[in-house]
Design an enzyme around this catalytic site. Structure first.
Site, PDB file in Angstrom:
ATOM      1  N   THR A 117      -8.860   4.941   0.288  1.00 47.37           N
ATOM      2  CA  THR A 117      -9.630   5.637  -0.942  1.00 47.37           C
ATOM      3  C   THR A 117     -10.592   6.582  -0.852  1.00 47.37           C
ATOM      4  OG1 THR A 117     -11.109   4.864  -2.799  1.00 47.37           O
ATOM      5  CG2 THR A 117     -11.241   3.616  -0.783  1.00 47.37           C
ATOM      6  N   ASP A 118     -10.914   7.526  -1.791  1.00 52.61           N
ATOM      7  CA  ASP A 118     -11.827   8.482  -1.679  1.00 52.61           C
ATOM      8  C   ASP A 118     -13.264   7.977  -1.873  1.00 52.61           C
ATOM      9  OD1 ASP A 118     -12.079   7.712  -4.565  1.00 52.61           O
ATOM     10  OD2 ASP A 118     -11.840   9.805  -5.379  1.00 52.61           O
ATOM     11  N   GLU A 119     -13.463   6.683  -2.197  1.00 54.93           N
ATOM     12  CA  GLU A 119     -14.797   6.151  -2.167  1.00 54.93           C
ATOM     13  C   GLU A 119     -15.195   5.980  -0.698  1.00 54.93           C
ATOM     14  OE1 GLU A 119     -14.992   2.923  -5.012  1.00 54.93           O
ATOM     15  OE2 GLU A 119     -13.234   3.725  -6.136  1.00 54.93           O
ATOM     16  N   TYR A 141     -17.063  -2.747  -1.411  1.00 54.86           N
ATOM     17  CA  TYR A 141     -15.752  -2.385  -1.247  1.00 54.86           C
ATOM     18  C   TYR A 141     -15.172  -1.315  -0.565  1.00 54.86           C
ATOM     19  CZ  TYR A 141     -11.422  -0.135  -2.953  1.00 54.86           C
ATOM     20  OH  TYR A 141     -10.125   0.723  -2.956  1.00 54.86           O
ATOM     21  N   SER A 142     -16.072  -0.063  -0.710  1.00 49.73           N
ATOM     22  CA  SER A 142     -15.686   1.102  -0.141  1.00 49.73           C
ATOM     23  C   SER A 142     -16.154   1.159   1.427  1.00 49.73           C
ATOM     24  CB  SER A 142     -16.463   2.443  -0.735  1.00 49.73           C
ATOM     25  OG  SER A 142     -17.691   2.131  -0.987  1.00 49.73           O
ATOM     26  N   LYS A 145     -13.158  -0.985   3.033  1.00 51.64           N
ATOM     27  CA  LYS A 145     -12.131   0.270   3.214  1.00 51.64           C
ATOM     28  C   LYS A 145     -12.495   1.122   4.323  1.00 51.64           C
ATOM     29  CE  LYS A 145      -8.730   0.426   1.103  1.00 51.64           C
ATOM     30  NZ  LYS A 145      -7.472  -0.177   1.068  1.00 51.64           N
TER      31      LYS A 145
HETATM   32  P1  NAD Z   1      -4.600  -4.215  -6.578  1.00 52.81           P
HETATM   33  O1  NAD Z   1      -5.867  -5.326  -6.732  1.00 52.81           O
HETATM   34  O2  NAD Z   1      -3.970  -4.118  -8.178  1.00 52.81           O
HETATM   35  O3  NAD Z   1      -3.476  -5.091  -5.649  1.00 52.81           O
HETATM   36  C1  NAD Z   1      -3.840  -5.483  -4.511  1.00 52.81           C
HETATM   37  C2  NAD Z   1      -2.741  -6.330  -4.145  1.00 52.81           C
HETATM   38  O4  NAD Z   1      -2.839  -6.760  -2.812  1.00 52.81           O
HETATM   39  C3  NAD Z   1      -2.287  -7.637  -4.913  1.00 52.81           C
HETATM   40  O5  NAD Z   1      -1.257  -7.915  -5.066  1.00 52.81           O
HETATM   41  C4  NAD Z   1      -3.107  -8.865  -4.109  1.00 52.81           C
HETATM   42  O6  NAD Z   1      -2.544  -9.930  -4.317  1.00 52.81           O
HETATM   43  C5  NAD Z   1      -2.852  -8.284  -2.751  1.00 52.81           C
HETATM   44  N1  NAD Z   1      -3.641  -8.854  -1.855  1.00 52.81           N
HETATM   45  C6  NAD Z   1      -5.063  -9.063  -1.739  1.00 52.81           C
HETATM   46  N2  NAD Z   1      -5.751  -9.505  -0.697  1.00 52.81           N
HETATM   47  C7  NAD Z   1      -4.538  -9.790  -0.066  1.00 52.81           C
HETATM   48  C8  NAD Z   1      -4.384 -10.458   1.366  1.00 52.81           C
HETATM   49  N3  NAD Z   1      -5.546 -11.023   1.985  1.00 52.81           N
HETATM   50  N4  NAD Z   1      -3.174 -10.632   1.883  1.00 52.81           N
HETATM   51  C9  NAD Z   1      -2.024 -10.288   1.113  1.00 52.81           C
HETATM   52  N5  NAD Z   1      -2.091  -9.673   0.207  1.00 52.81           N
HETATM   53  C10 NAD Z   1      -3.194  -9.396  -0.707  1.00 52.81           C
HETATM   54  O7  NAD Z   1      -4.738  -2.764  -5.965  1.00 52.81           O
HETATM   55  P2  NAD Z   1      -4.446  -1.471  -6.221  1.00 52.81           P
HETATM   56  O8  NAD Z   1      -4.969  -0.912  -7.210  1.00 52.81           O
HETATM   57  O9  NAD Z   1      -2.880  -1.733  -6.336  1.00 52.81           O
HETATM   58  O10 NAD Z   1      -4.546  -0.896  -4.939  1.00 52.81           O
HETATM   59  C11 NAD Z   1      -3.874  -0.854  -3.639  1.00 52.81           C
HETATM   60  C12 NAD Z   1      -4.432  -0.063  -2.660  1.00 52.81           C
HETATM   61  O11 NAD Z   1      -4.587   1.162  -2.820  1.00 52.81           O
HETATM   62  C13 NAD Z   1      -5.652  -1.101  -2.011  1.00 52.81           C
HETATM   63  O12 NAD Z   1      -5.636  -0.786  -0.674  1.00 52.81           O
HETATM   64  C14 NAD Z   1      -6.694   0.079  -2.977  1.00 52.81           C
HETATM   65  O13 NAD Z   1      -7.977  -0.037  -1.788  1.00 52.81           O
HETATM   66  C15 NAD Z   1      -6.152   1.303  -2.484  1.00 52.81           C
HETATM   67  N6  NAD Z   1      -6.545   2.422  -3.758  1.00 52.81           N
HETATM   68  C16 NAD Z   1      -6.739   2.018  -4.860  1.00 52.81           C
HETATM   69  C17 NAD Z   1      -6.798   2.985  -5.940  1.00 52.81           C
HETATM   70  C18 NAD Z   1      -7.029   2.801  -7.330  1.00 52.81           C
HETATM   71  O14 NAD Z   1      -7.484   3.552  -8.208  1.00 52.81           O
HETATM   72  N7  NAD Z   1      -6.565   1.581  -7.822  1.00 52.81           N
HETATM   73  C19 NAD Z   1      -7.539   4.352  -5.490  1.00 52.81           C
HETATM   74  C20 NAD Z   1      -7.412   4.673  -4.020  1.00 52.81           C
HETATM   75  C21 NAD Z   1      -6.885   3.691  -3.230  1.00 52.81           C
HETATM   76  P1  TYD Z   2     -13.436   1.521 -11.782  1.00 53.82           P
HETATM   77  O1  TYD Z   2     -11.961   1.468 -12.524  1.00 53.82           O
HETATM   78  O2  TYD Z   2     -13.700   0.116 -11.565  1.00 53.82           O
HETATM   79  O3  TYD Z   2     -12.899   2.128 -10.672  1.00 53.82           O
HETATM   80  P2  TYD Z   2     -13.886   2.827  -9.208  1.00 53.82           P
HETATM   81  O4  TYD Z   2     -15.206   2.060  -9.552  1.00 53.82           O
HETATM   82  O5  TYD Z   2     -13.265   2.419  -8.319  1.00 53.82           O
HETATM   83  O6  TYD Z   2     -14.250   4.292  -9.629  1.00 53.82           O
HETATM   84  O7  TYD Z   2     -14.350   2.398 -12.793  1.00 53.82           O
HETATM   85  C1  TYD Z   2     -14.242   3.815 -12.915  1.00 53.82           C
HETATM   86  C2  TYD Z   2     -15.262   4.316 -13.509  1.00 53.82           C
HETATM   87  O8  TYD Z   2     -15.559   3.585 -14.778  1.00 53.82           O
HETATM   88  C3  TYD Z   2     -16.576   3.939 -12.497  1.00 53.82           C
HETATM   89  O9  TYD Z   2     -17.513   5.060 -12.609  1.00 53.82           O
HETATM   90  C4  TYD Z   2     -17.179   2.773 -13.352  1.00 53.82           C
HETATM   91  C5  TYD Z   2     -16.815   2.928 -14.749  1.00 53.82           C
HETATM   92  N1  TYD Z   2     -16.736   1.851 -15.566  1.00 53.82           N
HETATM   93  C6  TYD Z   2     -17.457   1.459 -16.684  1.00 53.82           C
HETATM   94  O10 TYD Z   2     -18.426   2.223 -17.224  1.00 53.82           O
HETATM   95  N2  TYD Z   2     -17.277   0.429 -17.631  1.00 53.82           N
HETATM   96  C7  TYD Z   2     -16.461  -0.614 -17.139  1.00 53.82           C
HETATM   97  O11 TYD Z   2     -16.383  -1.789 -17.648  1.00 53.82           O
HETATM   98  C8  TYD Z   2     -15.883  -0.494 -15.799  1.00 53.82           C
HETATM   99  C9  TYD Z   2     -14.878  -1.393 -15.336  1.00 53.82           C
HETATM  100  C10 TYD Z   2     -16.031   0.730 -15.012  1.00 53.82           C
END
Ligand code: NAD
Ligand code: TYD
Length: 329
Positions: A117-119, A141-142, A145
């Protein structure tokens, strides 16, 4: 691939198998609160083998990896607010779990692509992060990661593992868990519930439609170099409050639903990624925010059966813990 029952992972599986009908994917997923087997219902069953297991379980991982050409690690605890309240699972999965997968890739002699992630770069006031920007994470979280990413680099340098990283900006689209900003606001707006905007809502995120990210992953998996990082940023940067207002327009609600609540601890002000290196491999984002947000709102409107069970279960308790006092104040 791991985490294939989650938001981005399931989108990747559907897209990858539709484009490559001869491929087979072993999906290893623990099915935490964020993972659902139904997310893969549209994927051809003959091309998927599903293993319900933890990425930190060495034996299950060794069995799953056997016969595979590559590991793509999506599995993670992924929500910043949950990491602030209870960081333990983040360190266990995002750091230790990544380590177990890297050992398995090393022992099997196969590629490991880490989805990150960019975070990990922290917040940036002006300009955009490149792959050589220092990592400076703000949340548990970040930081977890970033720990996983550092292990990927170390396994590549020390053991010569064919390992590399993609770092994406905020994804949005169908199948995203309602804890995240966009689905939370869409579902609350549809129900006429309050919209909890943290602080002044001027935090900026760089929005990337999931299908665009899924296509970037295959480009990096096939053309990326070991030891490298590839940033995948979306085409638009928007302050949260603008995103919320767009959702209000699309759901036919007015701004009186907005509630500015107490800010997130350690809240990063702005994320911005330069995707030049990934674009150099031939990738381009295709879906702009105007189109992506319309498609996303329409999907949630048409897929009540998908989100209703999530909103009534564990999520209710989480929502109360996270927002009960904030929205009450
Ligand atoms: P999500 O929370 O929707 O899905 C995570 C999945 O991982 C779920 O299916 C969960 O059951 C599985 N999981 C969690 N812990 C596990 C474990 N110990 N063993 C096996 N499976 C496990 O997440 P997402 O939003 O789909 O993100 C997927 C990946 O992309 C993550 O690595 C996240 O850090 C990265 N990412 C997400 C975003 C975003 O905006 N959502 C942005 C950049 C990077
Ligand atoms: P989020 O979807 O949690 O992603 P990330 O924290 O990984 O960027 O949040 C996106 C942005 O929205 C972040 O600046 C936090 C804000 N946010 C709110 O203002 N209210 C909310 O209820 C949530 C979940 C996020």
């Amino acid at each position: 691939m791991t985490g294939g029952a989650g938001f981005i992972g399931s989108t990747y599986v559907r897209r990858h198998l539709a484009e490559r009908p001869d491929d087979e994917i072993v999906v290893l997923d623990k099915l935490t609160y964020a993972g659902r087997r139904e997310n893969l219902a549209d994927a051809p069953p003959s091309q998927i083998e599903f293993a319900e297991a933890d990425i930190a379980d060495r034996e299950a991982v060794a069995r799953a990896v056997d016969g595979c050409d590559a590991v793509v690690n999506f599995a993670a605890e992924s929500h910043v607010d949950r990491s602030i309240a209870e960081p333990d699972a983040f360190i266990q999965t995002d750091v230790f779990g990544t380590f177990v997968l890297l050992e398995a890739a090393r022992d099997a002699g196969i590629r490991h692509l880490q989805i990150s992630t960019d975070e990990v770069y922290g917040s940036i006031e002006e300009g955009s992060f490149t792959e050589s920007s220092p990592i400076d994470p703000s949340s548990p979280y970040s930081a977890s990661k970033a720990g996983g990413d550092l292990l990927v680099g170390a396994f590549q340098k020390t053991y010569g593992v064919d390992a590399l990283i993609v770092r994406a900006s905020n994804n949005y689209g169908p199948y995203q868990h309602p804890e995240k900003l966009i689905p939370l606001m869409v579902l609350n707006a549809m129900a006429g519930d309050r919209l909890p905007v943290y602080g002044d809502g001027m935090q900026v995120r760089n929005w990337l439609f999931t299908e665009d990210f899924a296509s970037a992953i295959d480009v990096v998996l096939e053309r990326g170099e070991a030891g490298e990082v590839y940033n995948v940023g979306g085409p638009e940067e928007l302050p949260n409050i603008e995103v919320v207002k767009r959702i209000l327009e699309l759901t036919g609600r007015d701004e009186s639903l907005i509630d500015h609540v107490g800010d997130r601890l350690g809240h990063d002000r702005r994320y911005s990624l330069s995707a030049d290196r990934t674009e150099g491999l031939g990738w381009r984002a295709r879906v702009h925010f105007d189109e992506g947000i319309e498609r996303t709102v329409a999907w949630y409107r048409d897929n009540r059966d998908w989100w209703e069970p999530i909103r009534s279960g564990e999520y209710r308790e989480y929502y109360e813990r996270q927002y009960g006092t904030k929205l009450g104040s």
